[in-house]
Scaffold this motif. Structure first.
Motif, PDB file in Angstrom:
ATOM      1  N   SER A 200       1.023  -1.167  -0.301  1.00  0.00           N
ATOM      2  CA  SER A 200      -0.073  -0.137  -0.521  1.00  0.00           C
ATOM      3  C   SER A 200       1.414   0.870  -0.371  1.00  0.00           C
ATOM      4  N   PRO A 201       1.593   1.635  -1.241  1.00  0.00           N
ATOM      5  CA  PRO A 201       2.919   2.467  -1.393  1.00  0.00           C
ATOM      6  C   PRO A 201       2.328   4.094  -0.744  1.00  0.00           C
ATOM      7  N   LYS A 202       2.688   5.114  -0.806  1.00  0.00           N
ATOM      8  CA  LYS A 202       2.912   6.398  -0.133  1.00  0.00           C
ATOM      9  C   LYS A 202       3.872   6.523  -0.518  1.00  0.00           C
ATOM     10  N   SER A 203       5.103   6.439  -0.254  1.00  0.00           N
ATOM     11  CA  SER A 203       5.785   7.539  -0.357  1.00  0.00           C
ATOM     12  C   SER A 203       6.953   6.845  -1.902  1.00  0.00           C
ATOM     13  N   LYS A 204       8.145   8.082  -2.311  1.00  0.00           N
ATOM     14  CA  LYS A 204       8.152   7.447  -3.512  1.00  0.00           C
ATOM     15  C   LYS A 204       8.612   6.149  -3.463  1.00  0.00           C
ATOM     16  N   SER A 205       9.516   6.043  -2.236  1.00  0.00           N
ATOM     17  CA  SER A 205      10.547   4.609  -2.364  1.00  0.00           C
ATOM     18  C   SER A 205       9.193   3.764  -1.876  1.00  0.00           C
ATOM     19  N   GLU A 206       8.114   3.503  -1.584  1.00  0.00           N
ATOM     20  CA  GLU A 206       7.697   2.531  -1.637  1.00  0.00           C
ATOM     21  C   GLU A 206       7.126   2.404  -2.815  1.00  0.00           C
ATOM     22  N   VAL A 207       6.805   3.974  -3.275  1.00  0.00           N
ATOM     23  CA  VAL A 207       6.170   3.646  -4.740  1.00  0.00           C
ATOM     24  C   VAL A 207       6.783   2.777  -5.700  1.00  0.00           C
ATOM     25  N   ALA A 208       8.300   2.596  -6.265  1.00  0.00           N
ATOM     26  CA  ALA A 208       9.436   2.409  -6.720  1.00  0.00           C
ATOM     27  C   ALA A 208       9.353   1.118  -5.821  1.00  0.00           C
ATOM     28  N   MET A 209       9.347   0.030  -4.967  1.00  0.00           N
ATOM     29  CA  MET A 209       9.470  -0.472  -4.512  1.00  0.00           C
ATOM     30  C   MET A 209       8.592  -1.711  -5.816  1.00  0.00           C
TER      31      MET A 209
ATOM     32  N   LEU B 210       8.920  -4.629  -7.860  1.00  0.00           N
ATOM     33  CA  LEU B 210       8.333  -5.776  -7.806  1.00  0.00           C
ATOM     34  C   LEU B 210       7.391  -7.009  -8.504  1.00  0.00           C
ATOM     35  N   ASN B 211       6.355  -5.188  -9.245  1.00  0.00           N
ATOM     36  CA  ASN B 211       6.002  -5.925  -9.904  1.00  0.00           C
ATOM     37  C   ASN B 211       6.188  -6.762 -10.969  1.00  0.00           C
ATOM     38  N   GLU B 212       7.164  -5.758 -11.852  1.00  0.00           N
ATOM     39  CA  GLU B 212       8.091  -5.933 -12.805  1.00  0.00           C
ATOM     40  C   GLU B 212       8.661  -6.946 -12.716  1.00  0.00           C
ATOM     41  N   LEU B 213       9.383  -7.972 -11.728  1.00  0.00           N
ATOM     42  CA  LEU B 213      10.119  -8.773 -10.943  1.00  0.00           C
ATOM     43  C   LEU B 213       8.732  -9.731 -11.576  1.00  0.00           C
TER      44      LEU B 213
ATOM     45  N   VAL C 279      16.754  -0.941  -4.544  1.00  0.00           N
ATOM     46  CA  VAL C 279      15.557  -0.459  -4.069  1.00  0.00           C
ATOM     47  C   VAL C 279      15.032   0.519  -3.207  1.00  0.00           C
ATOM     48  N   GLY C 280      15.570  -0.686  -2.781  1.00  0.00           N
ATOM     49  CA  GLY C 280      14.950  -0.164  -0.804  1.00  0.00           C
ATOM     50  C   GLY C 280      15.582   0.766  -0.048  1.00  0.00           C
ATOM     51  N   ARG C 281      17.357   0.087  -0.395  1.00  0.00           N
ATOM     52  CA  ARG C 281      18.361   0.975   0.250  1.00  0.00           C
ATOM     53  C   ARG C 281      18.033   2.536  -0.433  1.00  0.00           C
ATOM     54  N   GLY C 282      17.516   2.420  -1.639  1.00  0.00           N
ATOM     55  CA  GLY C 282      17.979   4.222  -2.259  1.00  0.00           C
ATOM     56  C   GLY C 282      19.435   4.590  -3.115  1.00  0.00           C
ATOM     57  N   LYS C 283      20.724   3.310  -2.741  1.00  0.00           N
ATOM     58  CA  LYS C 283      21.559   3.390  -3.744  1.00  0.00           C
ATOM     59  C   LYS C 283      22.418   2.146  -4.096  1.00  0.00           C
TER      60      LYS C 283
END
Ligand SMILES: NC(=O)c1ccc[n+]([C@@H]2O[C@H](COP(=O)([O-])OP(=O)(O)OC[C@H]3O[C@@H](n4cnc5c(N)ncnc54)[C@H](OP(=O)(O)O)[C@@H]3O)[C@@H](O)[C@H]2O)c1
Length: 302
Positions: free
Chosen positions: A222-231, A235-238, A295-299
């Protein structure tokens, strides 16, 4: 497909399921906590091979063990098919005191275990964990308390939760028993155990760490932040690449780690519990494993 059993530490005899069902959020189930509903989830877990259930004395305002016990009382034959973990040591302020604190005195450990057994309606706990490292922990006292509970048949095995590697070693050196696990927070947004020696110690000592909040409390789905959306997008792409669902990719990420991590599922939703086990059999490439980490660590890694 059934979730396999795993020996949690090489020098102990305790086997649990590789996925464990967590009960922290049991009282939040939108479909309620009637014995019928709780039994439905227990039976679903058993059908999937998830036979281990993770409690703590304090979950649900000290009520979740009792809710679970009331369900088991409706079908006592299930007791011989399940393994029960509980935790002790955290004191929540209430009528009798105001400050949250940790208590690993022999008297409190014993009282907590006996209360858990009574609420759950079982003779023994398969595994008792110290919930949090206590700065006032006296390892000799804890060791004596554990020994008594073991001799009385009330607890079969012992472990810890949220311990650093040095805290784990300190207790292990004083105990008469192997510390069979360290249950720690780990997910792509909380990756410290990969780098602070927690998983190294588990591999070295041949025990399987249990992992709490594997989906970061649901925020990955249930992503809210940018990093959650990216995660979730990753995962969907994989998921498309491996022809599986996003949650299955996430759980495969845990299963790929050589420390043989045991995720503790936090879902109340039978659909989500069923889906998770699709992770078994997925072999993530190293590149994809590192992509989730990145993606989780942002680096990227160094
Ligand atoms: N040792 C400790 O200090 C400690 C601390 C915290 C937790 N724990 C243990 O770890 C267990 C798991 O922790 P957690 O509850 O934080 O786990 P989690 O999986 O990170 O969070 C559970 C939340 O995520 C949602 N969720 C899970 N899978 C989903 C999916 N596929 N799609 C959408 N939403 C999903 C759940 O909602 P739905 O119900 O709708 O699926 C629930 O709200 C606890 O029950 C407890 O046993 C231990």
């Amino acid at each position: 497909m059934k979730v396999p059993q795993i020996k949690i530490r090489s020098n102990s005899e305790i086997h649990i399921s590789r996925f464990v069902q967590g009960l922290w959020r049991l009282h939040e189930d939108p479909l309620g906590v009637s014995p019928k509903r709780v039994l439905e989830k227990i039976q679903t877990c058993l059908e999937l091979g998830i036979n281990t259930f993770d409690h703590a004395d304090i979950y649900g305002g000290h009520e979740n063990e009792e809710i679970f016990g009331r369900a088991l009382a409706q079908n006592p034959s299930l007791k011989s098919s399940i393994k029960i973990i509980s935790k002790c040591g955290i004191r929540i302020p209430g009528e009798k005191f105001q400050t949250k604190y940790y208590d690993l005195s022999p008297m409190h450990i014993r009282k907590s275990v006996e209360n858990s057994l009574e609420k759950l309606g079982v003779e023994s706990l398969d595994l008792l964990l110290i919930h949090r490292p206590d700065p006032l922990l006296n390892p000799v006292e804890v060791s004596d308390a554990f020994l008594q509970l073991h001799v009385e048949g009330k607890v079969k095995a012992f472990g810890v939760s949220n311990f650093s590697p040095s805290q784990f070693s300190l207790l292990q050196n004083k105990l008469h028993f192997p510390v069979v696990t360290n249950q720690i927070q780990f997910n792509p947004f909380h990756t410290d155990p990969l780098f602070d020696g927690t998983f190294d110690q588990a591999i070295d000592n041949e025990f399987c760490p249990m992992v709490w909040s594997p989906t970061a409390g649901g925020s990955i789905f249930s992503p809210k932040s940018k990093s959650e959306v990216a995660m979730l997008a990753t995962l969907n792409e994989l998921g498309k690449k491996y022809s599986v669902a996003a949650d299955q990719v996430l759980y495969a990420w845990f299963l790929s780690h050589p420390a043989k991590l045991i995720p503790v599922l936090g879902s109340n939703d039978i659909k989500h519990i069923k889906s998770s086990i699709g992770a078994f059999g997925i072999e993530l490439s190293k590149e994809d494993w590192f992509r989730i980490l990145e993606v989780g660590r942002g680096k990227e890694v160094a």
